[in-house]
Design a protein around this motif. Structure first.
Motif, short mmCIF file in Angstrom:
data_model
loop_
_atom_site.label_atom_id
_atom_site.label_comp_id
_atom_site.label_asym_id
_atom_site.label_seq_id
_atom_site.Cartn_x
_atom_site.Cartn_y
_atom_site.Cartn_z
N THR A 72 0.82 -1.21 0.00
CA THR A 72 0.00 0.00 0.00
C THR A 72 0.85 1.27 0.00
N ARG A 73 1.91 1.27 0.78
CA ARG A 73 2.75 2.47 0.85
C ARG A 73 3.39 2.78 -0.50
N ALA A 74 3.80 1.74 -1.23
CA ALA A 74 4.39 1.96 -2.55
C ALA A 74 3.34 2.50 -3.51
N ALA A 75 2.14 1.90 -3.49
CA ALA A 75 1.07 2.37 -4.37
C ALA A 75 0.71 3.82 -4.08
N LEU A 76 0.62 4.16 -2.81
CA LEU A 76 0.30 5.53 -2.42
C LEU A 76 1.40 6.50 -2.85
N ALA A 77 2.64 6.06 -2.76
CA ALA A 77 3.76 6.92 -3.17
C ALA A 77 3.69 7.23 -4.65
N VAL A 194 -10.92 11.56 -10.35
CA VAL A 194 -12.29 11.18 -10.01
C VAL A 194 -12.32 9.93 -9.13
N TYR A 195 -11.39 9.00 -9.32
CA TYR A 195 -11.32 7.84 -8.43
C TYR A 195 -11.03 8.28 -7.00
N LEU A 196 -10.11 9.22 -6.87
CA LEU A 196 -9.73 9.69 -5.54
C LEU A 196 -10.92 10.32 -4.82
N TYR A 197 -11.68 11.16 -5.54
CA TYR A 197 -12.83 11.79 -4.89
C TYR A 197 -13.90 10.76 -4.55
N ARG A 198 -14.11 9.79 -5.44
CA ARG A 198 -15.07 8.72 -5.14
C ARG A 198 -14.64 7.95 -3.90
N ARG A 199 -13.36 7.68 -3.79
CA ARG A 199 -12.83 6.97 -2.62
C ARG A 199 -13.04 7.80 -1.36
N LEU A 200 -12.88 9.10 -1.47
CA LEU A 200 -13.05 9.99 -0.32
C LEU A 200 -14.50 10.16 0.05
N ALA A 202 -17.40 8.35 -1.14
CA ALA A 202 -18.38 7.27 -1.16
C ALA A 202 -17.91 5.97 -0.53
N HIS A 203 -16.66 5.92 -0.08
CA HIS A 203 -16.10 4.68 0.44
C HIS A 203 -15.81 4.82 1.93
N VAL A 204 -16.26 3.85 2.71
CA VAL A 204 -15.97 3.83 4.14
C VAL A 204 -14.70 3.00 4.34
N GLU A 205 -13.63 3.65 4.70
CA GLU A 205 -12.36 2.95 4.88
C GLU A 205 -12.39 2.10 6.14
N LYS A 206 -11.82 0.91 6.03
CA LYS A 206 -11.80 0.00 7.18
C LYS A 206 -10.74 0.40 8.19
N HIS A 207 -9.71 1.08 7.72
CA HIS A 207 -8.59 1.42 8.61
C HIS A 207 -8.38 2.93 8.65
N GLU A 208 -8.16 3.47 9.81
CA GLU A 208 -7.96 4.90 10.00
C GLU A 208 -6.73 5.39 9.22
N ARG A 209 -5.70 4.59 9.18
CA ARG A 209 -4.48 4.98 8.46
C ARG A 209 -4.76 5.17 6.98
N ARG A 212 -6.71 8.44 6.39
CA ARG A 212 -5.84 9.63 6.45
C ARG A 212 -4.99 9.74 5.19
N ALA A 213 -4.56 8.59 4.66
CA ALA A 213 -3.75 8.61 3.45
C ALA A 213 -4.55 9.15 2.26
N VAL A 214 -5.81 8.73 2.17
CA VAL A 214 -6.67 9.22 1.09
C VAL A 214 -6.89 10.73 1.23
N GLU A 215 -7.08 11.20 2.44
CA GLU A 215 -7.26 12.63 2.67
C GLU A 215 -6.01 13.41 2.29
N ARG A 216 -4.85 12.85 2.57
CA ARG A 216 -3.60 13.53 2.20
C ARG A 216 -3.45 13.61 0.68
N LEU A 217 -3.85 12.54 0.00
CA LEU A 217 -3.81 12.59 -1.46
C LEU A 217 -4.74 13.67 -2.00
N TRP A 218 -5.91 13.78 -1.41
CA TRP A 218 -6.88 14.78 -1.85
C TRP A 218 -6.35 16.19 -1.66
#
Length: 233
Positions: A72-77, A194-200, A202-209, A212-218
């Motif tokens: 996940t960290r590599a994909a996010l990077a 658009v994927y990022l906004y949909r993830r932010l 419409a998607h309930v993240e299972k993990h808090e980390r 937060r990562a999605v919010e930082r990308l946004w």
């Protein structure tokens, strides 16, 4: 001349269409940004020079993005690097969405969510083009039923889009064009947005980390955000 590149992202409950708006003279900048991000991705084992930037594939590690599956960290990077480069460009991001559950509850025979989100995105693109005194060519990712969308959007210039903010989309060059995302850095950029906004949204993240990562990308795309809104009928 402006170009608006469109792509969609959706869940069962919400549908979104995003656009990246670019001036003709900046088209090569968008291509260059993704080319540089491909070079960055090579450091994570992504060695295809033509790999496409599809956000879902990056985050899921599928296809050419298999080397980052489960990392996940590599994909996010990689995702973040692409967004950082796009955010530095003189481009604008527009996203329109619709709550599908509320749409179906309010109307007995509602229009398809894609049609509604596309219409609203085109209205926003048209408004932006008018605000800068220019015309815009629209290029969208290939979808099922695109011939119908071409006819429908052309009809808008005759009878208007309808609704309380009906528009004849006079700044948009018709017909809109549907093409392969593999041939369009602009469409790939719209996909990332658009994927990022949909993830932010419409998607309930299972993990808090992860949340937060999605919010930082946004936050990375704050400089290019022009209009982002979801219609809740």
């Amino acid at each position: 001349m402006l170009y608006a590149f469109l792509d969609e992202s959706y869940t069962a409950d919400r549908y979104y269409v995003g656009a990246i708006v670019v001036r003709t003279e900046n088209l090569s900048d968008v291509s260059g940004a993704l080319k540089a991000s491909r070079e960055y991705a090579r450091g994570f084992g992504i060695d295809s020079p033509s790999v496409e930037f599809h956000a879902h594939e990056i985050m899921s590690g599928v296809g050419c993005w298999a080397p980052v599956r489960g990392k996940t960290r590599a994909a996010l990077a990689i995702y973040g690097d692409a967004l950082d480069r796009l955010a530095e460009l003189p481009i604008k991001m527009i996203i329109r969405g619709v709550d599908v559950t509320r749409l179906n509850a309010r109307y007995r025979y509602p229009y398809a969510p894609h049609r509604i989100a596309l219409q609203h995105a085109l209205e926003a693109v048209n408004e932006y083009a008018a605000s800068v005194g220019d015309v815009v060519t629209v290029i969208a990712d290939e979808v099922q039923g695109q011939a119908m969308h071409i006819l429908q959007t052309a009809q808008y210039q005759v009878s208007g889009t309808g609704g309380y903010r009906s528009s004849k989309l006079v700044q948009i060059e018709m017909p809109i064009v549907f093409g392969k995302s593999s041939e369009s850095p602009g469409v790939q950029s719209a996909d990332l947005a658009v994927y990022l906004y949909r993830r932010l949204d419409a998607h309930v993240e299972k993990h808090e980390r992860t949340r937060r990562a999605v919010e930082r990308l946004w936050e990375k795309v704050q400089p290019i955000r022009h209009h982002v809104w979801r219609w809740d009928p």
